[in-house]
Design a protein around this motif. Sequence first.
Motif, PDB file in Angstrom:
ATOM      1  N   GLY A 173       0.822  -1.206   0.000  1.00  0.00           N
ATOM      2  CA  GLY A 173       0.000   0.000   0.000  1.00  0.00           C
ATOM      3  C   GLY A 173       0.854   1.251   0.000  1.00  0.00           C
ATOM      4  O   GLY A 173       2.082   1.203   0.106  1.00  0.00           O
ATOM      5  N   LYS A 174       0.192   2.397  -0.144  1.00  0.00           N
ATOM      6  CA  LYS A 174       0.904   3.669  -0.130  1.00  0.00           C
ATOM      7  C   LYS A 174      -0.030   4.781   0.296  1.00  0.00           C
ATOM      8  O   LYS A 174      -1.258   4.618   0.291  1.00  0.00           O
ATOM      9  N   LEU A 175       0.551   5.894   0.668  1.00  0.00           N
ATOM     10  CA  LEU A 175      -0.202   7.121   0.898  1.00  0.00           C
ATOM     11  C   LEU A 175      -0.109   7.961  -0.365  1.00  0.00           C
ATOM     12  O   LEU A 175       0.978   8.177  -0.906  1.00  0.00           O
ATOM     13  N   TYR A 176      -1.273   8.419  -0.849  1.00  0.00           N
ATOM     14  CA  TYR A 176      -1.298   9.304  -2.008  1.00  0.00           C
ATOM     15  C   TYR A 176      -1.122  10.736  -1.522  1.00  0.00           C
ATOM     16  O   TYR A 176      -1.978  11.273  -0.827  1.00  0.00           O
ATOM     17  N   CYS A 177       0.002  11.326  -1.869  1.00  0.00           N
ATOM     18  CA  CYS A 177       0.316  12.674  -1.390  1.00  0.00           C
ATOM     19  C   CYS A 177      -0.306  13.707  -2.328  1.00  0.00           C
ATOM     20  O   CYS A 177      -0.067  13.693  -3.529  1.00  0.00           O
ATOM     21  N   GLY A 179      -3.613  17.097  -2.195  1.00  0.00           N
ATOM     22  CA  GLY A 179      -4.402  18.020  -1.388  1.00  0.00           C
ATOM     23  C   GLY A 179      -4.848  17.377  -0.094  1.00  0.00           C
ATOM     24  O   GLY A 179      -4.844  17.996   0.965  1.00  0.00           O
ATOM     25  N   VAL A 180      -5.221  16.092  -0.186  1.00  0.00           N
ATOM     26  CA  VAL A 180      -5.518  15.277   0.988  1.00  0.00           C
ATOM     27  C   VAL A 180      -4.635  14.045   0.899  1.00  0.00           C
ATOM     28  O   VAL A 180      -4.643  13.340  -0.106  1.00  0.00           O
ATOM     29  N   ASN A 181      -3.871  13.779   1.938  1.00  0.00           N
ATOM     30  CA  ASN A 181      -2.985  12.624   1.928  1.00  0.00           C
ATOM     31  C   ASN A 181      -3.776  11.397   2.355  1.00  0.00           C
ATOM     32  O   ASN A 181      -3.961  11.137   3.538  1.00  0.00           O
ATOM     33  N   GLU A 191      -1.073   2.807   8.204  1.00  0.00           N
ATOM     34  CA  GLU A 191      -0.514   3.932   7.452  1.00  0.00           C
ATOM     35  C   GLU A 191       0.820   4.406   8.029  1.00  0.00           C
ATOM     36  O   GLU A 191       1.774   4.634   7.285  1.00  0.00           O
ATOM     37  N   ASN A 192       0.878   4.573   9.341  1.00  0.00           N
ATOM     38  CA  ASN A 192       2.073   5.134   9.955  1.00  0.00           C
ATOM     39  C   ASN A 192       3.221   4.133  10.027  1.00  0.00           C
ATOM     40  O   ASN A 192       4.391   4.527  10.113  1.00  0.00           O
ATOM     41  N   LYS A 193       2.894   2.845   9.979  1.00  0.00           N
ATOM     42  CA  LYS A 193       3.925   1.810  10.082  1.00  0.00           C
ATOM     43  C   LYS A 193       4.415   1.342   8.721  1.00  0.00           C
ATOM     44  O   LYS A 193       5.599   1.062   8.532  1.00  0.00           O
ATOM     45  N   HIS A 194       3.502   1.249   7.746  1.00  0.00           N
ATOM     46  CA  HIS A 194       3.873   0.658   6.468  1.00  0.00           C
ATOM     47  C   HIS A 194       3.658   1.568   5.257  1.00  0.00           C
ATOM     48  O   HIS A 194       4.041   1.202   4.149  1.00  0.00           O
ATOM     49  N   GLY A 195       3.046   2.725   5.460  1.00  0.00           N
ATOM     50  CA  GLY A 195       2.766   3.617   4.338  1.00  0.00           C
ATOM     51  C   GLY A 195       3.999   4.114   3.618  1.00  0.00           C
ATOM     52  O   GLY A 195       3.945   4.440   2.431  1.00  0.00           O
ATOM     53  N   ASP A 196       5.141   4.160   4.322  1.00  0.00           N
ATOM     54  CA  ASP A 196       6.368   4.645   3.683  1.00  0.00           C
ATOM     55  C   ASP A 196       7.338   3.505   3.403  1.00  0.00           C
ATOM     56  O   ASP A 196       8.525   3.726   3.166  1.00  0.00           O
ATOM     57  N   HIS A 197       6.844   2.270   3.425  1.00  0.00           N
ATOM     58  CA  HIS A 197       7.692   1.118   3.091  1.00  0.00           C
ATOM     59  C   HIS A 197       7.502   0.727   1.629  1.00  0.00           C
ATOM     60  O   HIS A 197       6.466   1.003   1.032  1.00  0.00           O
ATOM     61  N   ASP A 202       5.387   7.332  -1.346  1.00  0.00           N
ATOM     62  CA  ASP A 202       5.575   8.743  -1.694  1.00  0.00           C
ATOM     63  C   ASP A 202       5.954   9.575  -0.471  1.00  0.00           C
ATOM     64  O   ASP A 202       6.138  10.774  -0.566  1.00  0.00           O
ATOM     65  N   SER A 203       6.000   8.923   0.696  1.00  0.00           N
ATOM     66  CA  SER A 203       6.482   9.545   1.936  1.00  0.00           C
ATOM     67  C   SER A 203       5.760  10.830   2.305  1.00  0.00           C
ATOM     68  O   SER A 203       6.311  11.933   2.242  1.00  0.00           O
ATOM     69  N   CYS A 204       4.497  10.703   2.686  1.00  0.00           N
ATOM     70  CA  CYS A 204       3.777  11.851   3.232  1.00  0.00           C
ATOM     71  C   CYS A 204       3.009  11.400   4.471  1.00  0.00           C
ATOM     72  O   CYS A 204       2.978  10.221   4.810  1.00  0.00           O
ATOM     73  N   SER A 205       2.392  12.339   5.166  1.00  0.00           N
ATOM     74  CA  SER A 205       1.704  12.053   6.418  1.00  0.00           C
ATOM     75  C   SER A 205       0.223  11.772   6.165  1.00  0.00           C
ATOM     76  O   SER A 205      -0.449  12.488   5.416  1.00  0.00           O
ATOM     77  N   PHE A 206      -0.297  10.758   6.817  1.00  0.00           N
ATOM     78  CA  PHE A 206      -1.681  10.334   6.670  1.00  0.00           C
ATOM     79  C   PHE A 206      -2.630  11.364   7.274  1.00  0.00           C
ATOM     80  O   PHE A 206      -2.394  11.861   8.367  1.00  0.00           O
ATOM     81  N   GLU A 207      -3.719  11.676   6.557  1.00  0.00           N
ATOM     82  CA  GLU A 207      -4.667  12.684   7.014  1.00  0.00           C
ATOM     83  C   GLU A 207      -6.077  12.119   7.187  1.00  0.00           C
ATOM     84  O   GLU A 207      -7.070  12.797   6.940  1.00  0.00           O
ATOM     85  N   GLN A 208      -6.167  10.848   7.623  1.00  0.00           N
ATOM     86  CA  GLN A 208      -7.455  10.208   7.912  1.00  0.00           C
ATOM     87  C   GLN A 208      -8.409  10.225   6.721  1.00  0.00           C
ATOM     88  O   GLN A 208      -9.604  10.457   6.855  1.00  0.00           O
TER      89      GLN A 208
END
Length: 229
Positions: A173-177, A179-181, A191-197, A202-208
């Motif tokens: 999986g990934k976080l789509y960086c 307007g809304v992450n 998200e916080n554990k594997h989103g940047d693996h 794309d290395s951004c912060s999760f915004e729920q």
Amino acid sequence: MVSYSLQSSRGDPIAAENRMSIYQYPNRYFDEGEIDGAMLTALENACDQLYDNGVIGYYEISKTGENPQLGHDGSTSGCDGYGLLDKFEEWLKPKNPPVGSHLLVTEYISYGCGNLGNNGATPFNGNWQACVMGTELAKEFWKNGGIHEVHHNFLDNGVISDSYIEDSQHDLGKLYCGGVNDTSPMCTSYENKHGDHGSCSDSCSFEQAYNTTLSNCTVDAMDQTATYY
């Protein structure tokens, strides 16, 4: 045996080299609205992405009118802690379930869990697998969660590119960086554990926020598993 009714399909079931079959089970009668509505739409969306990318040549999503009635009201733990996945498997085994992913949908729990298709246990190799998703939390969360658990059933770590997985299938999986992450299905709730693996990060912060679009890594990993078997 359990009887099923077809909810959705696409492609040619005879000519297709790779098929994807999903069977939905409403745990109680009041879970039937979810499998006919939002969960069905989410699963269709994911299957269409795989079909459009040539991963599968046919998919079918079906449901049963039977209610397994597992667990009890007020149980809000994840299904691993409550043992709901094991209970669902025990309920399924004597019924000789067809090849595919068997998804129990229940409002009794908040999260989900599913068996991995590792070591050839994937439905792409002629097996059936079980998973569970709880619908107690927000709809956008459990839609992603249903896709997530079904994909666990199909994916085999042993045939997936090394660069895609660092620790677990959640790395697909990934976080789509933007307007809304927002998060793709396979790292939803991680998200916080594997989103940047993995190589799709794309290395951004999760915004729920949640997005049912599969990451490229997820699509490729499904293709690699389907092709291998």
